[in-house]
Scaffold this motif. Structure first.
Motif, PDB file in Angstrom:
ATOM      1  N   HIS A 126      56.085  16.064  52.276  1.00 11.17           N
ATOM      2  CA  HIS A 126      56.889  15.691  51.119  1.00 11.17           C
ATOM      3  C   HIS A 126      58.211  16.443  51.174  1.00 11.17           C
ATOM      4  CE1 HIS A 126      57.471  15.772  46.494  1.00 11.17           C
ATOM      5  NE2 HIS A 126      58.055  14.719  47.020  1.00 11.17           N
ATOM      6  N   HIS A 127      59.305  15.709  51.239  1.00 14.45           N
ATOM      7  CA  HIS A 127      60.644  16.305  51.313  1.00 14.45           C
ATOM      8  C   HIS A 127      61.287  16.204  49.922  1.00 14.45           C
ATOM      9  CE1 HIS A 127      60.590  16.764  55.676  1.00 14.45           C
ATOM     10  NE2 HIS A 127      59.919  15.623  55.674  1.00 14.45           N
ATOM     11  N   ARG A 128      61.087  17.230  49.120  1.00 10.90           N
ATOM     12  CA  ARG A 128      61.551  17.198  47.728  1.00 10.90           C
ATOM     13  C   ARG A 128      63.058  17.043  47.612  1.00 10.90           C
ATOM     14  NH1 ARG A 128      58.402  22.070  44.846  1.00 10.90           N
ATOM     15  NH2 ARG A 128      60.277  21.938  43.595  1.00 10.90           N
ATOM     16  N   LEU A 129      63.822  17.737  48.453  1.00 11.99           N
ATOM     17  CA  LEU A 129      65.274  17.652  48.365  1.00 11.99           C
ATOM     18  C   LEU A 129      65.758  16.241  48.701  1.00 11.99           C
ATOM     19  CD1 LEU A 129      68.037  18.901  47.915  1.00 11.99           C
ATOM     20  CD2 LEU A 129      68.008  19.667  50.301  1.00 11.99           C
ATOM     21  N   MET A 130      65.248  15.675  49.784  1.00 11.92           N
ATOM     22  CA  MET A 130      65.652  14.316  50.157  1.00 11.92           C
ATOM     23  C   MET A 130      65.261  13.309  49.082  1.00 11.92           C
ATOM     24  SD  MET A 130      64.908  14.293  54.241  1.00 11.92           S
ATOM     25  CE  MET A 130      65.528  12.633  54.440  1.00 11.92           C
ATOM     26  N   GLU A 131      64.078  13.514  48.493  1.00 16.12           N
ATOM     27  CA  GLU A 131      63.628  12.633  47.426  1.00 16.12           C
ATOM     28  C   GLU A 131      64.564  12.737  46.224  1.00 16.12           C
ATOM     29  OE1 GLU A 131      59.290  11.740  45.757  1.00 16.12           O
ATOM     30  OE2 GLU A 131      60.028  13.721  45.148  1.00 16.12           O
ATOM     31  N   ALA A 132      64.951  13.968  45.860  1.00 20.67           N
ATOM     32  CA  ALA A 132      65.849  14.172  44.720  1.00 20.67           C
ATOM     33  C   ALA A 132      67.202  13.505  44.956  1.00 20.67           C
ATOM     34  CB  ALA A 132      66.024  15.666  44.450  1.00 20.67           C
ATOM     35  N   VAL A 133      67.718  13.620  46.175  1.00 23.71           N
ATOM     36  CA  VAL A 133      69.000  12.974  46.506  1.00 23.71           C
ATOM     37  C   VAL A 133      68.862  11.461  46.378  1.00 23.71           C
ATOM     38  CG1 VAL A 133      70.644  12.531  48.378  1.00 23.71           C
ATOM     39  CG2 VAL A 133      69.844  14.868  47.940  1.00 23.71           C
ATOM     40  N   PHE A 135      66.761   9.749  44.514  1.00 24.28           N
ATOM     41  CA  PHE A 135      66.635   9.364  43.114  1.00 24.28           C
ATOM     42  C   PHE A 135      67.966   9.499  42.380  1.00 24.28           C
ATOM     43  CE2 PHE A 135      61.842  10.632  43.029  1.00 24.28           C
ATOM     44  CZ  PHE A 135      61.542   9.523  43.814  1.00 24.28           C
ATOM     45  N   TRP A 136      68.761  10.518  42.753  1.00 26.51           N
ATOM     46  CA  TRP A 136      70.077  10.705  42.135  1.00 26.51           C
ATOM     47  C   TRP A 136      71.011   9.559  42.519  1.00 26.51           C
ATOM     48  CZ3 TRP A 136      74.791  12.035  44.663  1.00 26.51           C
ATOM     49  CH2 TRP A 136      75.846  12.303  43.795  1.00 26.51           C
ATOM     50  N   MET A 137      70.965   9.191  43.813  1.00 27.24           N
ATOM     51  CA  MET A 137      71.860   8.128  44.298  1.00 27.24           C
ATOM     52  C   MET A 137      71.380   6.733  43.906  1.00 27.24           C
ATOM     53  SD  MET A 137      72.851   9.566  48.069  1.00 27.24           S
ATOM     54  CE  MET A 137      74.019   8.253  48.379  1.00 27.24           C
ATOM     55  N   LEU A 138      70.064   6.598  43.725  1.00 28.83           N
ATOM     56  CA  LEU A 138      69.507   5.276  43.434  1.00 28.83           C
ATOM     57  C   LEU A 138      68.388   5.435  42.399  1.00 28.83           C
ATOM     58  CD1 LEU A 138      69.675   2.270  44.234  1.00 28.83           C
ATOM     59  CD2 LEU A 138      67.971   2.764  46.010  1.00 28.83           C
ATOM     60  N   PRO A 139      68.752   5.617  41.142  1.00 26.29           N
ATOM     61  CA  PRO A 139      67.747   5.848  40.094  1.00 26.29           C
ATOM     62  C   PRO A 139      66.679   4.757  40.011  1.00 26.29           C
ATOM     63  CG  PRO A 139      69.942   6.296  39.244  1.00 26.29           C
ATOM     64  CD  PRO A 139      70.117   5.674  40.618  1.00 26.29           C
TER      65      PRO A 139
END
Length: 145
Positions: A126-133, A135-139
């Motif tokens: 699980h890559h939390r940082l990549m996931e957060a990016v 979700f930020w870029m594509l809610p």
């Protein structure tokens, strides 16, 4: 019927954990179908029980020696009378980590001998940082469930 199947599937997960904790590749492998597909988080693909037993015997003897399996059930779905899909969060190590950083998907089948076994296993980091990016870029990509 479904509750009984769920109970038996959870028993398989428990036996997998106990076999891992003992470093017992043979017992670990018994919980898989003879033709199981097993994908590690680094992308290694083991094909069949014999292959994954041999691989885990080597791993338990060196890199995974004296490690324990830590996991939490995310979801369990029984489909029909002979198939179940399980998602867990997990990690292996000498002690429980602060965060379980991997996600596993297991497909179990009820085989003709009456035993539930793992037909396929996929382990993903699980890559939390990549996931957060993402979700930020594509809610709109944030899971709704």
């Amino acid at each position: 019927m479904q509750v009984a199947a769920e109970t038996r599937v959870l028993a398989v997960l428990d036996r997998l954990t106990k076999a891992w904790d003992r470093g017992d590749a043979e017992a670990y492998g018994r919980e898989f179908c003879a033709d199981a597909s097993y994908v590690t988080f680094v992308g290694t693909v083991y094909r069949g029980r014999d292959d994954l037993v041999a691989g885990h015997a080597a791993l338990f003897g060196k890199f995974l020696k004296d490690t324990r399996m830590f996991s939490e059930l995310v979801e369990l779905h029984v489909h029909g009378e002979r198939t179940a899909v399980v998602v867990t969060r997990g990690e292996v190590g000498k002690k429980r980590p602060a965060r379980l950083a991997k996600v596993q998907t297991l497909t179990l089948v009820l085989e003709d001998d009456g035993e539930w076994r793992v037909a396929s296993f996929q382990n993903t980091k699980h890559h939390r940082l990549m996931e957060a990016v993402q979700f930020w870029m594509l809610p709109a990509s944030v899971p709704r469930g």
